[in-house]
Structures are given as C-alpha cells and as structure tokens.
Design a protein around this motif. Structure first.
Motif, short mmCIF file in Angstrom:
data_model
loop_
_atom_site.label_atom_id
_atom_site.label_comp_id
_atom_site.label_asym_id
_atom_site.label_seq_id
_atom_site.Cartn_x
_atom_site.Cartn_y
_atom_site.Cartn_z
N HIS A 40 0.84 -1.20 0.00
CA HIS A 40 0.00 0.00 0.00
C HIS A 40 0.88 1.25 0.00
O HIS A 40 0.55 2.25 0.64
CB HIS A 40 -0.92 -0.02 1.22
CG HIS A 40 -1.84 -1.20 1.25
ND1 HIS A 40 -3.04 -1.23 0.60
CD2 HIS A 40 -1.70 -2.43 1.82
CE1 HIS A 40 -3.62 -2.40 0.78
NE2 HIS A 40 -2.81 -3.15 1.51
N ILE A 41 1.97 1.18 -0.73
CA ILE A 41 3.00 2.21 -0.68
C ILE A 41 2.51 3.59 -1.14
O ILE A 41 2.97 4.60 -0.66
CB ILE A 41 4.26 1.77 -1.46
CG1 ILE A 41 5.47 2.54 -0.99
CG2 ILE A 41 4.04 1.86 -2.96
CD1 ILE A 41 6.79 1.88 -1.35
N ASN A 42 1.54 3.64 -2.03
CA ASN A 42 1.04 4.92 -2.54
C ASN A 42 -0.23 5.37 -1.84
O ASN A 42 -0.94 6.23 -2.35
CB ASN A 42 0.80 4.82 -4.06
CG ASN A 42 2.10 4.64 -4.80
OD1 ASN A 42 3.11 5.24 -4.47
ND2 ASN A 42 2.10 3.77 -5.80
N GLU A 43 -0.50 4.80 -0.69
CA GLU A 43 -1.69 5.13 0.07
C GLU A 43 -1.30 5.75 1.41
O GLU A 43 -0.17 5.64 1.85
CB GLU A 43 -2.53 3.88 0.32
CG GLU A 43 -2.98 3.18 -0.94
CD GLU A 43 -3.67 1.86 -0.66
OE1 GLU A 43 -4.19 1.66 0.46
OE2 GLU A 43 -3.69 1.02 -1.58
N THR A 44 -2.28 6.37 2.05
CA THR A 44 -2.10 6.84 3.41
C THR A 44 -2.30 5.65 4.33
O THR A 44 -3.34 4.98 4.26
CB THR A 44 -3.11 7.95 3.75
OG1 THR A 44 -2.91 9.03 2.84
CG2 THR A 44 -2.94 8.44 5.17
N ASN A 45 -1.32 5.36 5.15
CA ASN A 45 -1.38 4.20 6.04
C ASN A 45 -1.42 4.67 7.48
O ASN A 45 -0.39 4.81 8.13
CB ASN A 45 -0.18 3.28 5.80
CG ASN A 45 -0.27 2.60 4.46
OD1 ASN A 45 -1.14 1.76 4.26
ND2 ASN A 45 0.60 2.97 3.54
N THR A 46 -2.62 4.94 7.95
CA THR A 46 -2.79 5.35 9.33
C THR A 46 -2.73 4.13 10.25
O THR A 46 -2.89 2.99 9.80
CB THR A 46 -4.13 6.07 9.54
OG1 THR A 46 -5.19 5.13 9.26
CG2 THR A 46 -4.25 7.30 8.64
N VAL A 79 3.60 12.69 11.54
CA VAL A 79 2.43 13.26 12.20
C VAL A 79 1.89 14.35 11.29
O VAL A 79 2.60 15.30 10.95
CB VAL A 79 2.79 13.82 13.59
CG1 VAL A 79 1.57 14.45 14.24
CG2 VAL A 79 3.37 12.72 14.46
N MET A 80 0.62 14.19 10.89
CA MET A 80 -0.02 15.15 10.00
C MET A 80 -0.67 16.25 10.83
O MET A 80 -1.19 15.99 11.91
CB MET A 80 -1.07 14.45 9.14
CG MET A 80 -0.55 13.18 8.47
SD MET A 80 0.84 13.45 7.42
CE MET A 80 0.00 13.60 5.89
N ASN A 81 -0.67 17.46 10.30
CA ASN A 81 -1.26 18.59 10.99
C ASN A 81 -2.77 18.64 10.69
O ASN A 81 -3.24 19.47 9.93
CB ASN A 81 -0.57 19.89 10.55
CG ASN A 81 -0.98 21.07 11.40
OD1 ASN A 81 -1.55 20.90 12.47
ND2 ASN A 81 -0.71 22.26 10.90
N THR A 82 -3.50 17.71 11.30
CA THR A 82 -4.94 17.63 11.11
C THR A 82 -5.62 17.60 12.46
O THR A 82 -4.98 17.43 13.49
CB THR A 82 -5.32 16.34 10.34
OG1 THR A 82 -4.84 15.21 11.09
CG2 THR A 82 -4.72 16.33 8.95
N ARG A 83 -6.92 17.77 12.45
CA ARG A 83 -7.73 17.65 13.67
C ARG A 83 -8.75 16.56 13.45
O ARG A 83 -9.56 16.70 12.55
CB ARG A 83 -8.44 18.96 13.99
CG ARG A 83 -7.49 20.07 14.30
CD ARG A 83 -7.61 20.40 15.79
NE ARG A 83 -6.87 21.64 16.06
CZ ARG A 83 -5.69 21.65 16.63
NH1 ARG A 83 -5.11 20.54 16.97
NH2 ARG A 83 -5.08 22.78 16.85
N ASN A 88 0.77 8.97 9.86
CA ASN A 88 0.93 8.14 8.67
C ASN A 88 2.23 7.34 8.79
O ASN A 88 3.25 7.88 9.23
CB ASN A 88 0.95 9.02 7.42
CG ASN A 88 0.95 8.21 6.15
OD1 ASN A 88 0.17 7.28 6.00
ND2 ASN A 88 1.83 8.56 5.24
N TYR A 89 2.18 6.09 8.39
CA TYR A 89 3.36 5.23 8.41
C TYR A 89 3.71 4.84 6.99
O TYR A 89 2.83 4.61 6.15
CB TYR A 89 3.08 3.97 9.24
CG TYR A 89 2.89 4.28 10.69
CD1 TYR A 89 3.97 4.33 11.56
CD2 TYR A 89 1.62 4.54 11.20
CE1 TYR A 89 3.81 4.64 12.89
CE2 TYR A 89 1.44 4.86 12.54
CZ TYR A 89 2.52 4.90 13.38
OH TYR A 89 2.37 5.21 14.69
#
Length: 117
Positions: A40-46, A79-83, A88-89
């Motif tokens: 899943h390299i091109n995905e967001t991996n939370t 660490v994404m600057n979201t609320r 993401n890993y």
C-alpha cells in the motif's frame, strides 16, 4: 582450502548476522506490517487502517512493532497537521532492502504450503 578456525569464524559471523536479522525482523507481525506498507505504498497508512487490515493484531502490539521498526529505520512515522491528529506510516528505502528476503519467504511458503503444519 580453509582451516577449521577459518570455517568456525565464518560460521560464527553468519550465525551472528542471522541472529541480528531475526532480532530486527523476527516475530509474528513485523514482516506482515512491512509487507502491508509495501503493498500500500502509494496510500495513506494510518494506525487504524493498518490495524484493520492486518487481521488479529492488537493496538498495543501494532504500536510496539511500529515503534521498533521506526527505531531500526525500516518505517517512518509522520504526524499530519490535522484535527484530530493523524499519523501516517510508510516503509523507508532502507526498509525496501528487506524485500528480496521476504520474496524468498513468500515463494518458499507458497511452494511448501501443504507441508507446513
């Protein structure tokens, strides 16, 4: 022709390398996590996504394994600057160097599946 001492030294070096590799990659989950991240390299991996998609892993174990993989530079944690905050890993370039080994393990497992208990 190598002497017995030279053969023993080579053997000790090889066994130490295997020990080190298994210490970093061993256990039930690390290679599965790395394969998941690579697949899943091109995905967001939370964290939650990884936990959902790797069947049977607990949050505590996933956290521990991701931390160890990060310490050994095989995985990055961003660490994404979201609320709320999203983490993401991703697999690192260094982590990708493990995949020739895992490909051999996958091939062996597929070829010998019927014999594995």
């Amino acid at each position: 022709m190598e002497s017995i001492d030279e053969q023993n030294a080579i053997c000790e070096k090889e066994l130490a390398a295997i020990r080190d590799s298994l210490e970093i990659l061993g256990g039930k989950w690390k290679l599965r996590i790395m394969r998941h991240l690579n697949n899943h390299i091109n995905e967001t991996n939370t964290f939650k996504k990884i936990q959902r998609e790797i069947e049977g892993i607990s949050a505590k174990m996933l956290s521990k394994e991701l931390q160890e993989l990060e310490i050994n530079l095989l995985v990055t944690r961003t660490v994404m600057n979201t609320r709320p905050v999203t983490v993401n890993y991703a697999i690192t370039t260094y982590g990708l160097s493990v995949f020739p080994v895992t490909e051999s393990l996958v091939e062996w497992g597929l070829n010998h599946r019927k014999q594995i208990k």
